[in-house]
Design a protein around this motif. Structure first.
Motif, short mmCIF file in Angstrom:
data_model
loop_
_atom_site.label_atom_id
_atom_site.label_comp_id
_atom_site.label_asym_id
_atom_site.label_seq_id
_atom_site.Cartn_x
_atom_site.Cartn_y
_atom_site.Cartn_z
N SER A 1 0.24 11.03 6.39
CA SER A 1 1.58 10.50 6.21
C SER A 1 1.50 9.08 5.65
CB SER A 1 2.33 10.45 7.55
OG SER A 1 2.45 11.73 8.10
N THR A 2 2.59 8.65 5.08
CA THR A 2 2.74 7.25 4.72
C THR A 2 3.72 6.63 5.71
OG1 THR A 2 2.33 7.64 2.37
CG2 THR A 2 3.47 5.60 2.96
N MET A 3 3.29 5.56 6.33
CA MET A 3 4.14 4.84 7.28
C MET A 3 4.49 3.48 6.70
SD MET A 3 4.38 7.11 9.59
CE MET A 3 5.28 6.16 10.83
N ALA A 4 5.71 3.06 6.93
CA ALA A 4 6.16 1.79 6.35
C ALA A 4 7.05 1.05 7.33
CB ALA A 4 6.93 2.05 5.06
N TRP A 5 7.19 -0.20 7.07
CA TRP A 5 8.14 -1.06 7.77
C TRP A 5 9.08 -1.68 6.74
CZ3 TRP A 5 8.53 -1.51 13.05
CH2 TRP A 5 7.47 -1.02 13.80
N PHE A 6 10.35 -1.62 7.08
CA PHE A 6 11.39 -2.29 6.31
C PHE A 6 12.12 -3.24 7.26
CE2 PHE A 6 11.76 0.01 2.23
CZ PHE A 6 10.86 1.04 2.46
N ARG A 7 12.89 -4.14 6.69
CA ARG A 7 13.69 -5.02 7.51
C ARG A 7 15.02 -5.31 6.84
NH1 ARG A 7 10.08 -10.62 6.98
NH2 ARG A 7 10.62 -11.08 4.80
N GLN A 8 15.99 -5.64 7.66
CA GLN A 8 17.32 -5.96 7.13
C GLN A 8 17.88 -7.15 7.89
OE1 GLN A 8 20.15 -2.71 7.13
NE2 GLN A 8 21.31 -3.67 5.48
N ALA A 9 18.10 -8.22 7.14
CA ALA A 9 18.70 -9.43 7.70
C ALA A 9 20.21 -9.32 7.57
CB ALA A 9 18.17 -10.65 6.97
N PRO A 10 20.96 -10.06 8.38
CA PRO A 10 22.43 -10.01 8.32
C PRO A 10 22.93 -10.34 6.92
CG PRO A 10 21.72 -11.17 10.29
CD PRO A 10 20.49 -10.93 9.47
N GLY A 11 23.80 -9.49 6.42
CA GLY A 11 24.41 -9.72 5.12
C GLY A 11 23.51 -9.43 3.94
N LYS A 12 22.33 -8.87 4.20
CA LYS A 12 21.39 -8.57 3.12
C LYS A 12 21.04 -7.09 3.11
CE LYS A 12 19.24 -13.14 2.88
NZ LYS A 12 17.94 -13.87 2.83
N GLU A 13 20.51 -6.65 1.99
CA GLU A 13 20.06 -5.27 1.89
C GLU A 13 18.73 -5.10 2.62
OE1 GLU A 13 22.06 -4.07 -2.42
OE2 GLU A 13 19.89 -4.09 -2.16
N ARG A 14 18.48 -3.86 2.99
CA ARG A 14 17.20 -3.55 3.61
C ARG A 14 16.08 -3.76 2.60
NH1 ARG A 14 17.25 1.81 7.01
NH2 ARG A 14 17.67 2.73 4.96
N GLU A 15 15.01 -4.39 3.05
CA GLU A 15 13.92 -4.70 2.12
C GLU A 15 12.60 -4.17 2.65
OE1 GLU A 15 13.24 -8.86 1.51
OE2 GLU A 15 12.85 -9.26 3.63
N PHE A 16 11.74 -3.87 1.73
CA PHE A 16 10.40 -3.38 2.02
C PHE A 16 9.54 -4.49 2.60
CE2 PHE A 16 6.49 -1.16 1.56
CZ PHE A 16 5.59 -2.03 0.97
N VAL A 17 8.75 -4.15 3.61
CA VAL A 17 7.82 -5.11 4.21
C VAL A 17 6.38 -4.71 3.92
CG1 VAL A 17 7.00 -6.15 6.36
CG2 VAL A 17 9.45 -5.72 6.03
N LEU A 18 6.01 -3.52 4.36
CA LEU A 18 4.68 -3.02 4.02
C LEU A 18 4.63 -1.52 4.25
CD1 LEU A 18 3.01 -2.37 6.85
CD2 LEU A 18 2.73 -4.81 6.90
N SER B 1 -0.97 4.29 3.73
CA SER B 1 -1.35 5.69 3.76
C SER B 1 -2.85 5.72 4.03
CB SER B 1 -1.04 6.38 2.43
OG SER B 1 -1.64 7.66 2.40
N TRP B 2 -3.22 6.09 5.24
CA TRP B 2 -4.63 6.07 5.58
C TRP B 2 -5.39 7.15 4.82
CZ3 TRP B 2 -0.87 5.13 9.31
CH2 TRP B 2 -0.93 3.87 9.90
N TYR B 3 -4.78 8.30 4.65
CA TYR B 3 -5.47 9.39 3.97
C TYR B 3 -5.76 9.04 2.52
CZ TYR B 3 -6.45 14.07 2.19
OH TYR B 3 -7.04 15.14 1.61
N PHE B 4 -4.78 8.40 1.86
CA PHE B 4 -4.96 8.05 0.45
C PHE B 4 -5.56 6.65 0.28
CE2 PHE B 4 -3.08 11.68 -1.54
CZ PHE B 4 -2.22 12.19 -0.58
N GLY B 5 -5.77 5.96 1.39
CA GLY B 5 -6.41 4.65 1.32
C GLY B 5 -5.58 3.59 0.63
#
Length: 125
Positions: free
Chosen positions: A32-49, A52-56
């Motif tokens: 699987s690919t696992m990710a973290w996103f974040r969303q600050a007040p009044g802002k769009e959700r943004e990518f953090v990191l 994918s361990w399998y694909f390195g």
């Protein structure tokens, strides 16, 4: 049924650290690919990191590169986001996301099929 459950958010002073957890059920981290996103007040959700361990493959947003790292505990099927040198601008609701396989569009939230409920991180100055 896939479920992702985040925990570990809270209030921390600038320069401090927090570790977020994302416990996955119905979805194995390997493959699987696992990710973290974040969303600050009044802002769009943004990518953090994303990882994918399998694909390195590991990808970091420029804003967190060198400060945030990701790891996993296979026995617990849990992903961890270690956040160091936190800044007030890191304040946001943090979301864990997952998908099966890997996509070059890892930075897009629409890439992910599964989401946690979010956990609040507040960094005081």
């Amino acid at each position: 049924q896939v479920q992702l459950a985040e925990s570990g958010g809270g209030l921390v002073q600038a320069g401090g650290s927090l570790r977020l957890s994302c416990a996955a059920s119905g979805l194995t981290l390997t493959g699987s690919t696992m990710a973290w996103f974040r969303q600050a007040p009044g802002k769009e959700r943004e990518f953090v990191l994303a990882i994918s361990w399998y694909f390195g493959r590991t990808h970091y947003a420029d804003s967190v590169n060198g400060r945030f790292t990701i790891s996993r505990d296979n026995a617990k099927n849990t992903v961890y986001l270690q956040m160091n040198s936190l800044k007030p601008e890191d304040t946001a609701v943090y979301y864990c996301a997952g998908r099966r396989g890997y996509s070059d569009n890892y930075y897009r939230d629409t890439t992910y099929s599964y989401w946690g409920q979010g956990t609040q991180v507040t960094v005081s100055s």
